[in-house]
Design an enzyme around this catalytic site. Structure first.
Site, mmCIF file in Angstrom:
data_model
loop_
_atom_site.group_PDB
_atom_site.id
_atom_site.type_symbol
_atom_site.label_atom_id
_atom_site.label_comp_id
_atom_site.label_asym_id
_atom_site.label_seq_id
_atom_site.Cartn_x
_atom_site.Cartn_y
_atom_site.Cartn_z
ATOM 1 C CB THR A 66 72.799 6.716 -8.568
ATOM 2 O OG1 THR A 66 73.817 6.105 -7.783
ATOM 3 C CG2 THR A 66 73.175 6.525 -10.126
ATOM 4 N N GLY A 67 72.905 8.445 -5.835
ATOM 5 C CA GLY A 67 72.700 8.284 -4.346
ATOM 6 C C GLY A 67 72.979 6.828 -3.851
ATOM 7 C CB ILE A 68 73.655 3.565 -5.781
ATOM 8 C CG1 ILE A 68 72.294 3.531 -6.385
ATOM 9 C CG2 ILE A 68 74.159 2.137 -5.348
ATOM 10 C CD1 ILE A 68 72.137 2.747 -7.720
ATOM 11 N N GLY A 69 75.738 4.921 -4.370
ATOM 12 C CA GLY A 69 77.323 4.859 -3.398
ATOM 13 C C GLY A 69 77.219 5.496 -2.290
ATOM 14 C CG MET A 70 77.097 9.924 -1.712
ATOM 15 S SD MET A 70 78.474 10.143 -0.535
ATOM 16 C CE MET A 70 78.709 11.649 -1.508
ATOM 17 C CG HIS A 97 57.255 2.876 8.464
ATOM 18 N ND1 HIS A 97 56.704 1.935 7.708
ATOM 19 C CD2 HIS A 97 56.248 3.629 9.094
ATOM 20 C CE1 HIS A 97 55.248 1.939 7.782
ATOM 21 N NE2 HIS A 97 54.950 2.887 8.616
ATOM 22 N NE ARG A 131 53.468 -1.461 12.738
ATOM 23 C CZ ARG A 131 52.655 -0.450 12.364
ATOM 24 N NH1 ARG A 131 52.244 0.330 13.644
ATOM 25 N NH2 ARG A 131 52.448 0.123 11.249
ATOM 26 C CG HIS A 132 57.462 1.644 12.829
ATOM 27 N ND1 HIS A 132 57.419 0.733 11.814
ATOM 28 C CD2 HIS A 132 56.307 2.162 12.958
ATOM 29 C CE1 HIS A 132 56.187 0.957 11.162
ATOM 30 N NE2 HIS A 132 55.441 1.542 11.790
#
Ligand code: RB5
Length: 151
Positions: A66-70, A97, A131-132
């Site tokens: 999912t890309g979440i764990g990484m 940004h 600003r970023h």
């Protein structure tokens, strides 16, 4: 230098991304995994994020199912700004940004062409600064305070 890594859930898409890097003549190192055996994503997330955090690499690509764990793992490392993105717009914003130095993809989420478009956008977009940069400085300040035990 760019480093790339995945677990078994990201292996197939990693090969697609590597093809794009070769086409664009971008030097990279694949830090694994290199086969379909089930592995633990924190091990490979650690390799890539450590390389970026220590300056061995300037940017990284991480892929799991999912890309979440990484993304959870990578963002534990000081100085790492890992962005889990799903389309070219979020990839553009992640660089423009957030100056994301690691892009994270879901191997079980993205089709190959979508992943190629995402990576190309992230590579081709410049950080907007201004600003970023002020906002990134605030993130760095928070990170330093946490590291020095100031909660
Ligand atoms: C592995 O099955 C899966 O959990 C991993 O690839 C990733 O999606 C974790 O966030």
């Amino acid at each position: 230098m760019l480093v790339i890594g995945s677990d078994h859930g990201g292996l197939e898409l990693k090969e697609v991304i590597k093809e794009l890097l070769v086409e664009r003549q971008i030097a990279f190192t694949d830090l694994g995994t290199d086969n379909n055996a089930s592995v633990d994503y924190p091990d490979f997330g650690e390799h890539v994020a450590r390389a970026v955090a220590t300056g061995t690499a300037q940017q990284g690509v991480l892929i799991c199912g999912t890309g979440i764990g990484m993304s959870i793992v990578a963002n534990k490392f000081p100085g790492v700004r890992a962005a889990l993105v799903h389309d070219p717009f979020t990839a553009q914003m992640a660089k423009e940004h957030n100056n994301a130095n690691i892009i994270v993809l879901g191997g079980r989420v993205l089709q190959p062409e979508a992943a190629r478009a995402i990576l190309a956008t992230w590579l081709d977009t410049d950080f907007a600064g201004d600003r970023h940069q002020r906002r990134l400085d605030k993130i760095a300040r928070i990170e330093n305070e946490i590291r020095s035990g100031k909660f």
